[in-house]
Design an enzyme around this catalytic site. Structure first.
Site, PDB file in Angstrom:
ATOM      1  N   SER A 289       1.047  -1.057  -0.182  1.00  0.00           N
ATOM      2  CA  SER A 289       0.026   0.291   0.444  1.00  0.00           C
ATOM      3  C   SER A 289       0.837   1.072   0.057  1.00  0.00           C
ATOM      4  O   SER A 289       1.791   1.131   1.201  1.00  0.00           O
ATOM      5  CB  SER A 289      -0.835   0.242   0.670  1.00  0.00           C
ATOM      6  OG  SER A 289      -1.669   1.099   1.226  1.00  0.00           O
TER       7      SER A 289
ATOM      8  N   THR B 260      -8.578  -1.343   2.660  1.00  0.00           N
ATOM      9  CA  THR B 260      -8.392  -2.034   1.674  1.00  0.00           C
ATOM     10  C   THR B 260      -8.282  -3.531   1.836  1.00  0.00           C
ATOM     11  O   THR B 260      -8.867  -3.693   3.446  1.00  0.00           O
ATOM     12  CB  THR B 260      -6.684  -1.515   1.572  1.00  0.00           C
ATOM     13  OG1 THR B 260      -6.474  -2.673   0.311  1.00  0.00           O
ATOM     14  CG2 THR B 260      -5.011  -1.498   2.386  1.00  0.00           C
TER      15      THR B 260
ATOM     16  N   LYS C  69     -13.135  -4.475   2.977  1.00  0.00           N
ATOM     17  CA  LYS C  69     -14.455  -3.326   2.263  1.00  0.00           C
ATOM     18  C   LYS C  69     -15.332  -4.002   2.586  1.00  0.00           C
ATOM     19  O   LYS C  69     -16.602  -3.622   2.612  1.00  0.00           O
ATOM     20  CB  LYS C  69     -13.796  -3.692   1.017  1.00  0.00           C
ATOM     21  CG  LYS C  69     -12.481  -2.650   0.749  1.00  0.00           C
ATOM     22  CD  LYS C  69     -12.206  -2.821  -1.203  1.00  0.00           C
ATOM     23  CE  LYS C  69     -11.360  -1.586  -0.636  1.00  0.00           C
ATOM     24  NZ  LYS C  69     -10.118  -1.764  -2.492  1.00  0.00           N
TER      25      LYS C  69
ATOM     26  N   GLU D 263     -25.750   3.177  -1.181  1.00  0.00           N
ATOM     27  CA  GLU D 263     -26.166   1.787  -1.202  1.00  0.00           C
ATOM     28  C   GLU D 263     -25.173   0.659  -2.497  1.00  0.00           C
ATOM     29  O   GLU D 263     -25.295  -0.017  -2.153  1.00  0.00           O
ATOM     30  CB  GLU D 263     -28.001   2.582  -2.124  1.00  0.00           C
ATOM     31  CG  GLU D 263     -28.306   1.332  -2.800  1.00  0.00           C
ATOM     32  CD  GLU D 263     -29.069   0.714  -2.012  1.00  0.00           C
ATOM     33  OE1 GLU D 263     -28.383   0.679  -0.514  1.00  0.00           O
ATOM     34  OE2 GLU D 263     -29.625  -0.694  -2.243  1.00  0.00           O
TER      35      GLU D 263
ATOM     36  N   GLY E 287     -11.520 -10.277 -14.152  1.00  0.00           N
ATOM     37  CA  GLY E 287     -11.205 -10.615 -12.038  1.00  0.00           C
ATOM     38  C   GLY E 287     -12.776 -10.126 -11.836  1.00  0.00           C
ATOM     39  O   GLY E 287     -14.081  -9.651 -12.232  1.00  0.00           O
ATOM     40  N   ALA E 288     -12.996 -10.967 -10.832  1.00  0.00           N
ATOM     41  CA  ALA E 288     -14.760 -10.693 -10.434  1.00  0.00           C
ATOM     42  C   ALA E 288     -14.136 -10.333  -8.721  1.00  0.00           C
ATOM     43  O   ALA E 288     -15.159 -10.871  -7.916  1.00  0.00           O
ATOM     44  CB  ALA E 288     -15.160 -11.642 -10.507  1.00  0.00           C
TER      45      ALA E 288
ATOM     46  N   TYR F 272      -0.704  -1.576 -10.426  1.00  0.00           N
ATOM     47  CA  TYR F 272       0.603   0.095 -10.870  1.00  0.00           C
ATOM     48  C   TYR F 272       1.522  -0.632 -10.505  1.00  0.00           C
ATOM     49  O   TYR F 272       1.787  -1.521  -9.121  1.00  0.00           O
ATOM     50  CB  TYR F 272       0.025   1.303 -10.954  1.00  0.00           C
ATOM     51  CG  TYR F 272       0.097   1.894  -9.049  1.00  0.00           C
ATOM     52  CD1 TYR F 272      -1.629   1.240  -8.702  1.00  0.00           C
ATOM     53  CD2 TYR F 272       1.406   1.431  -8.281  1.00  0.00           C
ATOM     54  CE1 TYR F 272      -1.590   1.516  -7.107  1.00  0.00           C
ATOM     55  CE2 TYR F 272       0.995   1.677  -6.950  1.00  0.00           C
ATOM     56  CZ  TYR F 272      -0.083   2.082  -6.368  1.00  0.00           C
ATOM     57  OH  TYR F 272      -0.543   1.955  -5.056  1.00  0.00           O
TER      58      TYR F 272
END
Ligand SMILES: NC(=O)c1ccc[n+]([C@@H]2O[C@H](COP(=O)([O-])OP(=O)(O)OC[C@H]3O[C@@H](n4cnc5c(N)ncnc54)[C@H](OP(=O)(O)O)[C@@H]3O)[C@@H](O)[C@H]2O)c1
Length: 307
Positions: A22, A69, A73, A85, A133-134, A238
């Site tokens: 991070s 993070t 989440k 929402e 990705g999911a 990144y």
């Protein structure tokens, strides 16, 4: 304003596990300076299952907010008194403010990446999206892209059931949407890539760059050769991921996770402080981000005994 370390100093925590990668605490603290806030953001490793204990501690310390993070989440949601929402639906809250002991949560990852892609597209179509990705970050990104014109989604994920669950959720939320799901196999990816306006890499694969760590990289990125020349290749990671390197080689326009994080800052500062930031402040934040990435690399090299 410099941090005054007095009773008015607003205390923020950045929590997750692992935290080695991070870079955002440095950026957050720079943002506080830029908007003239007497505030401090401290990164802390909080393991999965420790949220209840951590929240008790944060309240005891009169913390003003929490930046979250992985892996918190979704887990934070039952602890919230109020939740935006879309963040609740997609199970992804990355900011919490604590007001009079009440926890108010919001998810800003989607807007960060959506805004970054829209800026790169410069008015071009965002209709057809390949989402790779999911996990927690993929749903909010898809939902934000829908709000910017995306209607046709191909979702590829190692665990196909997770791609299908996300597809179902998107179809429930947005009636005029088309979704097709598959695995990370070359056959699905190649067929899916052919006519896309946007390809978004939302997994944790390829962070080390091409050819660096095959266990944590795509088995093949040949599907990227099928992406049309106008397609925007976006990566949540990144700076030099294998996905981005292949996109550069193919001459595609790219955006990376650093800009996803930076383009969130406008909303982040509004949510926590009611502050509007300027384009110049965003560029200052970019410099802080580059400094943080360099510091991350130096720390990693020290850990590996290379310096
Ligand atoms: N730049 C930013 O601002 C920003 C913001 C948020 C997150 N991120 C980054 O985005 C990445 C994903 O975050 P997340 O919260 O969505 O994580 P997550 O919920 O844990 O999802 C991880 C995703 O990566 C896939 N994956 C992990 N290891 C894999 C492997 N060995 N082979 C194939 N697929 C693999 C997972 O597939 P399965 O479903 O099959 O497990 C899933 O799709 C993280 O690296 C995170 O640091 C960046």
């Amino acid at each position: 304003m410099r941090v005054k370390f007095n009773l008015d100093t607003k205390l923020y925590f950045l929590i997750g596990d692992p935290m080695e990668h991070s870079c955002t605490a440095l950026v957050n603290n720079r943002m506080f300076e830029l908007v003239n806030e007497n505030a401090l953001c401290v990164p802390v490793t909080v393991k999965k299952g420790q949220l209840a204990e951590f929240i008790r501690a944060a309240k005891l310390l009169h913390a003003a907010g929490i930046y979250l993070t992985m892996p918190h989440k979704g887990d934070i949601i039952p602890f919230l008194d109020e939740c935006e929402e879309s963040a609740r639906v997609f199970h992804s809250v990355n900011h919490v403010k604590i007001v009079d002991g009440r926890l108010i949560g919001i998810g800003l990852d989607g807007v960060g990446m959506g805004r970054t892609i829209e800026k790169a597209a410069g008015g071009g179509s965002l209709e057809k999206v390949l989402l790779i990705g999911a996990g927690a970050v993929a749903g909010p990104i898809a939902a934000d892209l829908y709000r910017r014109g995306a209607r046709d989604f191909k979702i590829a994920n190692r665990t196909v059931q997770k791609a299908e669950a996300l597809g179902k959720l998107l179809e429930e939320q947005f009636q005029d949407i088309r979704v097709e799901c598959g695995g990370l196999e070359e056959s699905f990816l190649c067929a899916a890539a052919a006519d896309r306006d946007v390809a978004v890499q939302c997994t944790s694969l390829g962070l080390g760059g091409a050819g660096k760590d095959s266990a944590q990289d795509f088995q093949s990125l040949d599907f990227m050769d099928r992406l049309p020349g106008h397609c925007i290749a976006a990566d949540v990671l990144y700076p030099k991921t294998s996905f981005l390197q292949r996109a550069w080689k193919n001459g595609l326009k790219t955006v990376d996770g650093m800009w996803m994080a930076l383009n969130q800052q406008e909303e982040v500062m509004r949510f926590h402080f009611g502050a509007d930031i300027t384009e110049r402040e965003l560029l200052e934040a970019e410099e802080a981000f580059h400094a943080a990435v360099t510091m991350r690399e130096v720390r990693a090299r020290r850990r590996r005994g290379e310096m």
